[in-house]
Design a protein around this motif. Structure first.
Motif, PDB file in Angstrom:
ATOM      1  N   SER A  80       0.847  -1.193   0.000  1.00  0.00           N
ATOM      2  CA  SER A  80       0.000   0.000   0.000  1.00  0.00           C
ATOM      3  C   SER A  80       0.885   1.247   0.000  1.00  0.00           C
ATOM      4  O   SER A  80       2.102   1.164   0.012  1.00  0.00           O
ATOM      5  CB  SER A  80      -0.898  -0.021   1.235  1.00  0.00           C
ATOM      6  OG  SER A  80      -0.094  -0.015   2.404  1.00  0.00           O
ATOM      7  N   ALA A 111      -1.861   9.510   1.259  1.00  0.00           N
ATOM      8  CA  ALA A 111      -2.762   9.647   0.116  1.00  0.00           C
ATOM      9  C   ALA A 111      -3.169  11.102  -0.083  1.00  0.00           C
ATOM     10  O   ALA A 111      -3.378  11.543  -1.213  1.00  0.00           O
ATOM     11  CB  ALA A 111      -3.994   8.763   0.294  1.00  0.00           C
ATOM     12  N   THR A 152      -0.645  12.809  -2.190  1.00  0.00           N
ATOM     13  CA  THR A 152      -0.791  12.330  -3.557  1.00  0.00           C
ATOM     14  C   THR A 152      -1.965  13.025  -4.229  1.00  0.00           C
ATOM     15  O   THR A 152      -1.859  13.477  -5.367  1.00  0.00           O
ATOM     16  CB  THR A 152      -0.984  10.800  -3.572  1.00  0.00           C
ATOM     17  OG1 THR A 152       0.078  10.208  -2.828  1.00  0.00           O
ATOM     18  CG2 THR A 152      -0.980  10.252  -4.978  1.00  0.00           C
ATOM     19  N   ARG A 153      -3.071  13.159  -3.508  1.00  0.00           N
ATOM     20  CA  ARG A 153      -4.237  13.843  -4.071  1.00  0.00           C
ATOM     21  C   ARG A 153      -3.909  15.296  -4.412  1.00  0.00           C
ATOM     22  O   ARG A 153      -4.362  15.822  -5.419  1.00  0.00           O
ATOM     23  CB  ARG A 153      -5.414  13.769  -3.111  1.00  0.00           C
ATOM     24  CG  ARG A 153      -6.138  12.430  -3.136  1.00  0.00           C
ATOM     25  CD  ARG A 153      -7.440  12.473  -2.347  1.00  0.00           C
ATOM     26  NE  ARG A 153      -7.221  12.570  -0.914  1.00  0.00           N
ATOM     27  CZ  ARG A 153      -6.965  11.546  -0.116  1.00  0.00           C
ATOM     28  NH1 ARG A 153      -6.896  10.329  -0.612  1.00  0.00           N
ATOM     29  NH2 ARG A 153      -6.780  11.721   1.173  1.00  0.00           N
ATOM     30  N   ARG A 211      -1.686   1.079  -8.400  1.00  0.00           N
ATOM     31  CA  ARG A 211      -3.139   1.317  -8.470  1.00  0.00           C
ATOM     32  C   ARG A 211      -3.570   2.344  -7.429  1.00  0.00           C
ATOM     33  O   ARG A 211      -4.356   3.242  -7.727  1.00  0.00           O
ATOM     34  CB  ARG A 211      -3.905   0.013  -8.284  1.00  0.00           C
ATOM     35  CG  ARG A 211      -3.893  -0.883  -9.512  1.00  0.00           C
ATOM     36  CD  ARG A 211      -4.902  -2.037  -9.402  1.00  0.00           C
ATOM     37  NE  ARG A 211      -4.875  -2.750  -8.149  1.00  0.00           N
ATOM     38  CZ  ARG A 211      -4.075  -3.784  -7.872  1.00  0.00           C
ATOM     39  NH1 ARG A 211      -3.238  -4.225  -8.785  1.00  0.00           N
ATOM     40  NH2 ARG A 211      -4.129  -4.380  -6.709  1.00  0.00           N
ATOM     41  N   ALA A 212      -3.061   2.229  -6.193  1.00  0.00           N
ATOM     42  CA  ALA A 212      -3.434   3.164  -5.132  1.00  0.00           C
ATOM     43  C   ALA A 212      -2.933   4.572  -5.430  1.00  0.00           C
ATOM     44  O   ALA A 212      -3.639   5.555  -5.177  1.00  0.00           O
ATOM     45  CB  ALA A 212      -2.890   2.678  -3.789  1.00  0.00           C
ATOM     46  N   THR A 213      -1.736   4.687  -5.982  1.00  0.00           N
ATOM     47  CA  THR A 213      -1.212   6.009  -6.343  1.00  0.00           C
ATOM     48  C   THR A 213      -2.061   6.621  -7.444  1.00  0.00           C
ATOM     49  O   THR A 213      -2.436   7.799  -7.375  1.00  0.00           O
ATOM     50  CB  THR A 213       0.265   5.909  -6.776  1.00  0.00           C
ATOM     51  OG1 THR A 213       1.043   5.418  -5.677  1.00  0.00           O
ATOM     52  CG2 THR A 213       0.808   7.256  -7.209  1.00  0.00           C
ATOM     53  N   ALA A 214      -2.381   5.847  -8.473  1.00  0.00           N
ATOM     54  CA  ALA A 214      -3.215   6.348  -9.565  1.00  0.00           C
ATOM     55  C   ALA A 214      -4.577   6.791  -9.032  1.00  0.00           C
ATOM     56  O   ALA A 214      -5.064   7.877  -9.388  1.00  0.00           O
ATOM     57  CB  ALA A 214      -3.383   5.281 -10.644  1.00  0.00           C
ATOM     58  N   GLU A 215      -5.161   5.988  -8.173  1.00  0.00           N
ATOM     59  CA  GLU A 215      -6.463   6.339  -7.604  1.00  0.00           C
ATOM     60  C   GLU A 215      -6.380   7.640  -6.816  1.00  0.00           C
ATOM     61  O   GLU A 215      -7.232   8.518  -6.951  1.00  0.00           O
ATOM     62  CB  GLU A 215      -6.958   5.208  -6.699  1.00  0.00           C
ATOM     63  CG  GLU A 215      -8.341   5.456  -6.127  1.00  0.00           C
ATOM     64  CD  GLU A 215      -8.793   4.298  -5.254  1.00  0.00           C
ATOM     65  OE1 GLU A 215      -9.331   4.577  -4.164  1.00  0.00           O
ATOM     66  OE2 GLU A 215      -8.607   3.134  -5.657  1.00  0.00           O
ATOM     67  N   ALA A 216      -5.340   7.794  -5.998  1.00  0.00           N
ATOM     68  CA  ALA A 216      -5.177   9.017  -5.214  1.00  0.00           C
ATOM     69  C   ALA A 216      -4.936  10.231  -6.112  1.00  0.00           C
ATOM     70  O   ALA A 216      -5.271  11.356  -5.743  1.00  0.00           O
ATOM     71  CB  ALA A 216      -4.025   8.854  -4.226  1.00  0.00           C
ATOM     72  N   GLY A 225      -6.447  10.546  -8.905  1.00  0.00           N
ATOM     73  CA  GLY A 225      -7.661  10.703  -9.681  1.00  0.00           C
ATOM     74  C   GLY A 225      -7.556  10.139 -11.087  1.00  0.00           C
ATOM     75  O   GLY A 225      -8.289  10.536 -11.984  1.00  0.00           O
ATOM     76  N   CYS A 278      -7.695   6.923 -13.753  1.00  0.00           N
ATOM     77  CA  CYS A 278      -8.253   5.595 -14.005  1.00  0.00           C
ATOM     78  C   CYS A 278      -7.486   5.042 -15.206  1.00  0.00           C
ATOM     79  O   CYS A 278      -7.523   5.628 -16.286  1.00  0.00           O
ATOM     80  CB  CYS A 278      -9.736   5.701 -14.314  1.00  0.00           C
ATOM     81  SG  CYS A 278     -10.518   4.111 -14.583  1.00  0.00           S
TER      82      CYS A 278
END
Length: 187
Positions: free
Chosen positions: A27, A31, A34-35, A56-61, A63, A65
């Protein structure tokens, strides 16, 4: 046309802080930081991800996809996956030293640096026109730079890729320009 690649290294997390070999399940921390960096990202025609939870978690934070790209998988450390570098050094020091100094030597049940550079280089040479953002493990950034600048694979471990930085490449097949490791959110 020109291909523009923005390679983003993942945010730091427990595995990176503990110098553990990639195991796909790590993980990230911070975050919120990152956001905050998300506002600095340019528009892109496509977003790609290294397989694994940290990317995946970095990309999600951020924004983003994206689509997982198996060619952008990190260096396969074989049976060392998930183990700390110090642990492997203590139990298999000679094999680890050989792997870290000889780009043709594969990790046990894993991949050599030269093979990883070739795999990622093949992906780079087929990069489509337009902008691509790829959230990838540090080894993928290293392999991309080694290939783009036609560096010897022995330089792979000498390239430092800090967490949550952007490495930018622009050009087309066979001729690349490089902008290294700016922090996301920085100029």
């Amino acid at each position: 046309m020109t291909s523009r690649l923005l390679l983003i290294s993942p945010a730091i997390g427990p595995a990176l802080r503990e110098a553990r070999f990639y195991d796909g399940s790590s993980s990230i921390d911070k975050a919120a930081a990152t956001r905050a960096a998300a506002a600095t990202l340019p528009e892109a025609a496509r977003v790609l991800l290294s397989p694994g939870a940290r990317c995946r978690a970095t990309a999600e934070a951020l924004g983003l996809c994206g689509t997982v790209a198996t060619d952008l998988a990190p260096l396969n450390a074989g049976r060392w996956r998930g183990r700390a570098l110090t642990e492997v050094g203590a139990t298999e020091g000679e094999a680890l030293a050989h792997w870290l100094t000889d780009p043709d030597h594969a990790a046990p049940d894993g991949e050599s640096v030269r093979d990883a550079c070739a795999r990622v280089g093949h992906w780079l040479e087929s990069a489509p026109d337009g902008r691509t953002i790829a959230v990838v493990e540090p080894e993928v950034v290293r392999a991309t730079v080694v290939h783009a600048l036609t560096l010897p694979p022995e330089t792979f471990w000498r390239l430092d890729v800090p967490p949550l930085t952007a490495t930018e490449l622009s050009g087309r097949s066979g001729r690349w320009n490089l902008r290294l490791g700016r922090p996301l959110g920085g100029e």
